[in-house]
Design an enzyme around this catalytic site. Structure first.
Site: not given
Lengths: 393, 359
Positions: B89, B158
């Site tokens: 990322e 998450h």
């Protein structure tokens, strides 16, 4: 012979002004100087490369004078910044580049202005080689409206065309540079991106992420590690399990270059640029260089290294002296000529410093501007709910 | 289903409109479109319109998108425009920002915004601040998009909502669509915007169909960033929300209407810059305010709304303190019963409305 000619030309000029302009020089014929010479340069250590850059470099007189002028300008500019900082006219961060001039000048000599470049916070030298003027650089450091970023960026955030700063977060500029390279490849303009970082940043994870993607996608990116032996106060041996920074790209071919020799840097950069432009993907260069100042102006730079070490580099490997000696020893310039350049440079710096200390600070109206590009004006909350400030693009 | 998607992707086909008549009750030109397909359409149209636009992220190409939002795009546009990245990322977000600086218009997908935390330095320090630091020399026309907030059973790491985190930062625009029209119009605006825009989608909303008006089906349909929408008119209390919670507010309003309580429901659409004017006008009419969000209470979207209402003219019109309905102040648990009780339910909104109205 040269001395005689000088005397004759001075006599002939008679009452010509002695303000040290080029007029005196032009009285000499070019036949006096060697137009170009070939110099042996250090062989580069190679990683995953069969051949490296040539071990000889041709330097023309014009090139030599230009490199000399630029490096001297850079040197004097940084020393002026040192002075202004100690007078508290420059504040905050100030990371000086003196000692490393051969890197910035050599790299620019190996690429075009239409190529792209990004570096970290030790960026004043690159701002200059990428088209900034000493005036705008110093005025940015002193936080004035005439600064290259109108006083809103400061030392670490200077930008010009195809130069993406000046970046304060260590290592963050490396993925950015690969992104610029991706845009180069996407737009098919045969341009490349030079992406610089230091020996300290070389251990950053995001740099390895970038090596991976640049290699996978064959991005036209020259990664350059400016190894000045110290990441702030931590020497390379204390920071890196492997100090062979040119090998750290693993699957990316690499070369280790003498970063104190502007010709070595230039030839290596040309070699690397050719590699990228031929579509082979990224390449990595480690420039072995040295900074005379500490990490920044708040670091005297002697608690983690000795004065003797600094002095030794200054006397034996100074990039400007090296070029000067080469040119003088090969009759490519005269002592007076180079002195004239020094005088001109000094004047340029003095004028720039004068501007940088007298130009007014940015107007308060500018406080909230430049939040968004191409947007209608908006209102920005001030420090309290009754203060509504205006912001334009 | 496949044929529906096919029609949607190819544009406003009149034949499909006739075939779909049975789904909707209002205008015959409207269509039922899921949020996922709306996002897909938006990207498809913008990729076609401007060749500088490209999409990168994990699984966006050959996998058709982790949540199938980018389905079909790689087949249509190829490797140059739709790029699969490794799981890195920080690296690929930085690459996207660099590409934006050098003249392209990237859409950087985070598989969920939880993973954007790894790249948040690039979003804030490299993207959001650069135009300002360069005093206007260096714009960054980039979109960061992906699902945000709670999903179903994916547990603490998450499920975080990042609206407050990104909404905090000057230099960024932050949008949070709810309906399919929101998704399409806002994403198109984001891609056309010359500045960094964070698009907070919602995974649970991807499969939800909405009526899409004929106007919204146009290739040039955009929704302005920074304007909220009044989804339901009401006179007794204002409910302000964003993303999935807008639906919960409308459901709560339907239940409350049976008891004679008329809620005005505002869909923020944009977190930053926030459309406080629409909220103020509503509060000045209803005299009561509740904010509803999925994220945590402290320093959240609702906290900001309440602070601004206090500081503005609407304060004098409040008949009760403005309050916030938020996610519970805990990391998201896994077990269904616990998860269900971690975010606002319709009954929580109804309860809060009645408490505020003192009924």
């Amino acid at each position: 012979m040269q001395k005689m000619l000088t005397i004759i030309s001075n006599v002939l000029r008679g009452s010509a002004s002695r303000n040290g302009t080029r007029v005196v020089v032009s009285a000499r014929t070019y036949a006096d100087f060697t137009p170009q010479a070939t110099f042996d340069i250090k062989k580069c250590d190679l990683h995953r490369l069969e051949e490296g850059p040539p071990q000889q470099a041709v330097l023309t007189r014009e090139e030599g004078l230009q490199y000399y002028r630029t490096m001297q300008t850079m040197r004097r500019m940084e020393l002026k910044a040192d002075q202004l900082y100690k007078q508290k006219i420059i504040r905050g961060f100030c990371h000086l580049y003196d000692g490393q001039e051969a890197c910035a000048v050599g790299i620019e000599a190996g690429i075009n202005l239409t190529d792209h470049l990004i570096t970290a916070y030790r960026a004043h030298g690159y701002t200059l080689t990428r088209g900034g003027t000493v005036r705008e650089i110093l005025a940015e450091l002193t936080g004035r409206r005439g600064g290259i970023a109108k006083g809103k960026g400061g030392s670490m955030h200077m930008y010009t065309k195809n130069f993406y700063g000046g970046n304060g977060i260590v290592g963050a500029q490396v993925p950015l540079g690969a992104g610029v390279a991706l845009a180069c490849k996407y737009q098919e303009k045969n341009e490349l991106c030079v992406c610089l970082y230091g020996d300290g940043a070389a251990n950053q994870g995001q740099i390895f992420e970038t090596y991976n993607m640049a290699s996978l996608w064959k991005l036209p990116c020259i990664f350059i590690c400016e190894n000045n032996k110290y990441g702030m106060g931590t020497s390379v041996e204390r920071a890196a399990a492997s100090t062979d920074y040119y090998k750290r790209g693993d699957f990316i071919p690499g070369l280790r270059v003498d970063g104190m020799d502007v010709l070595c840097v230039r030839e290596a950069t040309k070699f690397a640029a050719e590699h990228c432009r031929s579509g082979k993907g990224p390449i990595l260069m480690e420039l072995q260089t040295y900074r005379y100042h500490g990490h920044s102006m708040s670091d005297p730079g002697i608690s983690y290294r000795t004065r003797e070490e600094i002095q030794e580099v200054r006397s034996k490997s100074d990039p400007i002296s090296m070029l000067k000696d080469r040119m003088l020893n090969n009759n490519m310039a005269s002592v007076e000529e180079l002195k004239e350049i020094d005088v001109e440079v000094r004047k340029e710096i003095e004028d720039a410093a004068q501007f940088a200390t007298t130009d007014p600070e940015p107007p308060l109206d500018d406080l909230c501007n430049h939040l968004f590009y191409n947007d209608p004006p908006i209102e920005v909350r001030g420090t309290n709910p009754w203060t509504k400030l205006k912001s334009v693009s | 289903m496949a044929s529906l998607r096919c029609f949607l992707r190819s544009g406003r086909n009149a034949v499909s409109v006739i075939l779909r008549r049975e789904f909707h009750k209002t205008s015959p030109a409207a269509l039922q479109v899921t949020v996922r397909d709306a996002l897909n359409q938006a990207m498809d149209e913008e990729l076609e319109r401007d060749e500088r636009v490209f999409l990168l992220g994990e699984e966006v190409a050959q996998y058709d998108g982790a949540y199938k939002v980018s389905r079909g795009l790689w087949k249509k546009y190829g490797d140059k425009r739709i790029i699969d990245t490794p799981i890195t990322e920080m690296g690929f977000a930085g690459i996207a920002v660099g590409a934006a600086m050098a003249g392209l218009r990237p859409i950087c997908e985070f598989m969920t915004f939880n993973f954007s935390m790894q790249a948040i330095d690039q979003v804030i320090n490299s993207a959001a601040k650069t135009y300002y630091m360069s005093a206007g020399l260096q714009p960054v026309p980039i979109v960061f998009r992906g699902p945000n907030g709670a999903s179903a059973g994916v547990a603490a790491q998450h499920s975080q909502c990042f609206a407050a985190w990104y909404g905090h930062c000057p230099g960024l625009k932050v949008i949070s669509p709810w309906s399919a029209e929101d998704a399409k119009g806002l994403l198109k605006s984001a891609i056309r915007d010359d500045n960094p825009v964070v698009v907070l989608e919602n995974e649970l909303m991807y499969g939800v169909p909405f009526e899409m008006s004929e106007e919204a089906q146009s290739k040039d349909f955009t929704i302005p960033i920074g304007k909220a929408k009044v989804e339901r008119q009401g006179s007794h209390i204002t409910l302000v929300s964003h993303s999935r919670m807008v639906g919960h507010c409308l459901d709560a309003a339907a239940v409350l209407a049976k008891e004679g309580i008329e809620c005005e429901v505002i869909n923020l659409r944009t977190i930053r810059p926030m459309d406080i004017d629409t909220i103020e006008a509503s509060v000045m009419k209803t005299n009561h305010l509740i904010t509803v969000e999925g994220g945590w209470p402290q320093f959240g979207v609702g906290a900001e709304i309440c602070a601004r209402i206090m500081e503005g003219q609407a304060f004098n019109y409040l008949d009760a303190p403005a309050i916030r309905v938020t996610g519970v102040d805990i990391p998201m648990p896994y077990a269904k019963i616990l998860e269900d009780h971690s975010t606002p339910q319709i009954k929580d909104i109804i309860f809060s409305v009645k408490k505020t109205l003192n009924v």
